[in-house]
Motif scaffolding. Structure first.
Motif, PDB file in Angstrom:
ATOM      1  N   LEU A 382       0.836  -1.211   0.000  1.00 33.19           N
ATOM      2  CA  LEU A 382       0.000   0.000   0.000  1.00 33.19           C
ATOM      3  C   LEU A 382       0.867   1.257   0.000  1.00 33.19           C
ATOM      4  O   LEU A 382       0.524   2.280  -0.605  1.00 33.19           O
ATOM      5  N   MET A 383       2.009   1.150   0.679  1.00 33.20           N
ATOM      6  CA  MET A 383       2.931   2.290   0.702  1.00 33.20           C
ATOM      7  C   MET A 383       3.443   2.588  -0.713  1.00 33.20           C
ATOM      8  O   MET A 383       3.538   3.750  -1.136  1.00 33.20           O
ATOM      9  N   ALA A 384       3.741   1.536  -1.448  1.00 36.51           N
ATOM     10  CA  ALA A 384       4.224   1.717  -2.830  1.00 36.51           C
ATOM     11  C   ALA A 384       3.147   2.403  -3.674  1.00 36.51           C
ATOM     12  O   ALA A 384       3.440   3.304  -4.474  1.00 36.51           O
ATOM     13  N   ALA A 385       1.892   1.973  -3.486  1.00 32.45           N
ATOM     14  CA  ALA A 385       0.790   2.601  -4.237  1.00 32.45           C
ATOM     15  C   ALA A 385       0.682   4.078  -3.869  1.00 32.45           C
ATOM     16  O   ALA A 385       0.471   4.938  -4.737  1.00 32.45           O
ATOM     17  N   GLU A 386       0.835   4.352  -2.572  1.00 29.23           N
ATOM     18  CA  GLU A 386       0.733   5.748  -2.109  1.00 29.23           C
ATOM     19  C   GLU A 386       1.861   6.602  -2.685  1.00 29.23           C
ATOM     20  O   GLU A 386       1.621   7.692  -3.222  1.00 29.23           O
ATOM     21  N   PHE A 433       6.784   4.473   9.549  1.00 31.91           N
ATOM     22  CA  PHE A 433       7.279   5.849   9.557  1.00 31.91           C
ATOM     23  C   PHE A 433       6.694   6.705   8.436  1.00 31.91           C
ATOM     24  O   PHE A 433       7.027   7.873   8.306  1.00 31.91           O
ATOM     25  N   ALA A 434       5.842   6.105   7.624  1.00 36.23           N
ATOM     26  CA  ALA A 434       5.256   6.878   6.510  1.00 36.23           C
ATOM     27  C   ALA A 434       4.278   7.903   7.073  1.00 36.23           C
ATOM     28  O   ALA A 434       3.485   7.595   7.969  1.00 36.23           O
ATOM     29  N   ARG A 435       4.323   9.111   6.572  1.00 36.96           N
ATOM     30  CA  ARG A 435       3.454  10.178   7.080  1.00 36.96           C
ATOM     31  C   ARG A 435       2.159  10.296   6.264  1.00 36.96           C
ATOM     32  O   ARG A 435       1.214  10.950   6.682  1.00 36.96           O
ATOM     33  N   VAL A 436       2.162   9.706   5.083  1.00 35.78           N
ATOM     34  CA  VAL A 436       0.978   9.819   4.214  1.00 35.78           C
ATOM     35  C   VAL A 436       0.437   8.415   3.943  1.00 35.78           C
ATOM     36  O   VAL A 436       1.200   7.512   3.592  1.00 35.78           O
ATOM     37  N   THR A 437      -0.857   8.243   4.125  1.00 28.49           N
ATOM     38  CA  THR A 437      -1.439   6.930   3.833  1.00 28.49           C
ATOM     39  C   THR A 437      -1.989   6.903   2.409  1.00 28.49           C
ATOM     40  O   THR A 437      -2.187   7.959   1.782  1.00 28.49           O
ATOM     41  N   LEU A 438      -2.313   5.701   1.937  1.00 26.32           N
ATOM     42  CA  LEU A 438      -2.905   5.592   0.596  1.00 26.32           C
ATOM     43  C   LEU A 438      -4.248   6.323   0.553  1.00 26.32           C
ATOM     44  O   LEU A 438      -4.557   7.030  -0.409  1.00 26.32           O
ATOM     45  N   ASP A 439      -5.038   6.187   1.633  1.00 25.13           N
ATOM     46  CA  ASP A 439      -6.327   6.894   1.655  1.00 25.13           C
ATOM     47  C   ASP A 439      -6.135   8.413   1.625  1.00 25.13           C
ATOM     48  O   ASP A 439      -6.918   9.129   0.994  1.00 25.13           O
TER      49      ASP A 439
END
Ligand code: SF4
Length: 475
Positions: A382-386, A433-439
């Motif tokens: 999901l991180m890759a998609a984001e 640690f990702a600050r932005v989600t796919l949603d």
């Protein structure tokens, strides 16, 4: 809360180029109109049909083959099976005879230059891609229906709900990325396994696997054909095909016969970075050159962006040792779920959201799929998609002369490379640690789509379409 049920076969549809919203959708709409005429038992009563094209369909419909698509649809031809080599002969015949064989059976008067109207200054409120069919019957009565081509070949009839006709209850209902990760964490399944469980609601697993394999067969045949077809693309821009010459340059004098031996020959060339980069571009160009030439392609999730997923999947197969039926099916299942989340939360229609909705979404789909197949966790996928969509936000749609050629063909190569980069970044990162989600990024994409000036939404009224002096006069 209602969960829209979208199958892998809604996201990946076998059809004909060059556009899912402007060719495949209108073609499907014409078929649905025939069905309505049949249901009302008035098909044989029709003496003539007029088609009104509104908004983006009017503005870029000529370059995107909307007029051709509706004629073939009304003739009863199917985009999955119709022989693409017969398109121009059939369309020329209708033009010369001024007659159309409705549903392949009833001859009606039909003059394409008069009976298809491009209403460039009119738009319908629900969606910029709208078309109305008006049938005149023997008793002089009229029967009309309006359809909306809402992106990716999906069609909605005025007054009806979009999406799957059948009401199904999926074991893992999903509206957004949060739902998806919830089911993954609860069951321990990866994304493709969750998708397969949902697909089992519609049909047995073996049938789904067969169908997905057919999708890949069609994609790979399209890619192979594009890599071996030279010439100039139709439409008048005189765009030269490049995939075939790049294929020749990369393989030199090496001999091969057929798809499998071609793949093997490419593999023998090694894994030099520039060599791989050239091949990924070559695969993407090949598919979209086929698409621009009214070839058989798989809408994924649209036709303009049909090259991204095959290019990334071919990269995985050839350069990451992914050449197994099981892994290829896994890749496409995962990709389809990401596409359907974008469709539910934002749009996959360039007429609604610009090119971020086409190349951006296909690239996101490919990034997540590659990440899962490379052994990444569900959250890394999901991180890759984001990451991918984050770097497509705001991308406009401004095809020169309304043809799906410039910038579209190269854009697929760019989307494929971004997907591979994003996947690699995600595989090397900790999603915690990702600050932005796919949603978050899907919501941002939708907000950007709403704010985007309409001239950048598949109208050919802005951007490259007006700044490059290649415009064609209307013909
Ligand atoms: S610019 Fe992008 S969205 Fe527009 S037609 Fe081309 S590929 Fe599709």
């Amino acid at each position: 809360m209602r969960h829209e049920a979208i199958s892998v076969f809604d996201m990946f549809k076998i059809g004909i180029g060059p556009s899912s919203s402007h060719t495949l959708g209108p073609w499907r709409a014409a078929q649905l109109f025939l069905t309505s005429l049949e249901k009302k038992e008035i098909l044989s009563e029709v003496v003539s049909i007029e088609i009104l094209l509104y908004g983006s369909l009017a503005k870029t419909g000529k370059g995107h083959g909307t007029d051709i698509a509706v004629q073939l649809g009304l003739s009863g031809d199917d985009p999955v099976t119709f022989d693409v080599n017969l398109i121009s002969e059939k369309i020329s015949q209708i033009k010369i005879d001024k007659k159309l064989l409705l549903n392949g059976t009833y001859e009606i008067d039909f003059d394409p230059s008069e009976d298809i109207e491009f209403l460039k200054n009119e738009s319908l409120a629900y969606h910029p891609n709208a078309l109305t069919f008006i049938a005149v019957l023997k008793n002089d009565e009229h029967f009309s229906e309006t359809y909306y081509s809402i992106g990716g070949g999906f069609v909605k009839k005025e007054g009806e709900e979009a999406g799957n006709d059948e009401e199904v209850t999926l074991p893992f209902p999903i509206n957004d990325a949060d739902d998806l990760i919830h089911w993954c964490m609860q069951t321990g399944m990866n994304i493709s396994e969750v998708v397969m469980e949902n697909e089992n609601t519609w049909r047995p697993e073996a049938k789904t696997k067969d169908g997905v394999w057919q999708i890949w067969k069609t994609m790979s045949e399209c890619m192979y054909k594009g890599c071996h077809t030279e010439g100039i693309l139709p439409g008048g821009l005189n765009v030269k095909r490049r995939a075939a010459s790049l294929n020749k340059k990369l393989l030199g004098a090496k001999e091969y016969s057929g798809y499998d031996s071609w793949i093997k020959t490419i593999q023998e060339g090694g894994k030099d970075f520039k060599y791989i980069l050239d091949w990924v571009s070559c695969f993407a160009l090949a598919v979209n050159e086929q698409n621009a030439a009214f070839g058989r392609v798989v809408t994924s999730p649209t036709n303009g962006a049909a090259g991204v997923i095959p290019a990334v999947l071919a990269y995985y197969i050839i350069f990451c040792d992914g050449n197994s039926e099981e892994k290829i099916i896994q890749f496409l299942l995962t990709a389809s779920e990401i596409g359907s989340i974008f469709k539910k939360g934002a749009t996959i229609s360039a007429a609604m959201g610009g090119c971020q909705a086409e190349i951006g979404v296909s690239s996101s789909m490919a990034a997540a799929a590659l990440t899962e197949c490379m052994g990444g966790t569900q959250r890394q996928a999901l991180m890759a998609a984001e990451i991918t969509m984050e770097h497509h936000l705001g991308m406009t749609c401004d095809p020169i002369s309304g043809l799906v050629q410039i910038p579209c063909i190269e854009r697929n190569a760019m989307g494929a490379i971004k997907a591979i980069t994003a996947s690699q970044l995600a595989l090397q990162s900790a999603p915690d640690f990702a600050r932005v989600t796919l949603d978050n990024v899907i919501q941002t994409m939708w907000d950007t789509a709403v704010d985007m000036n309409s001239k950048y939404k598949e109208t050919a009224d802005g951007g490259l379409a007006v700044n490059v002096p290649l415009g064609l006069s209307e013909c």
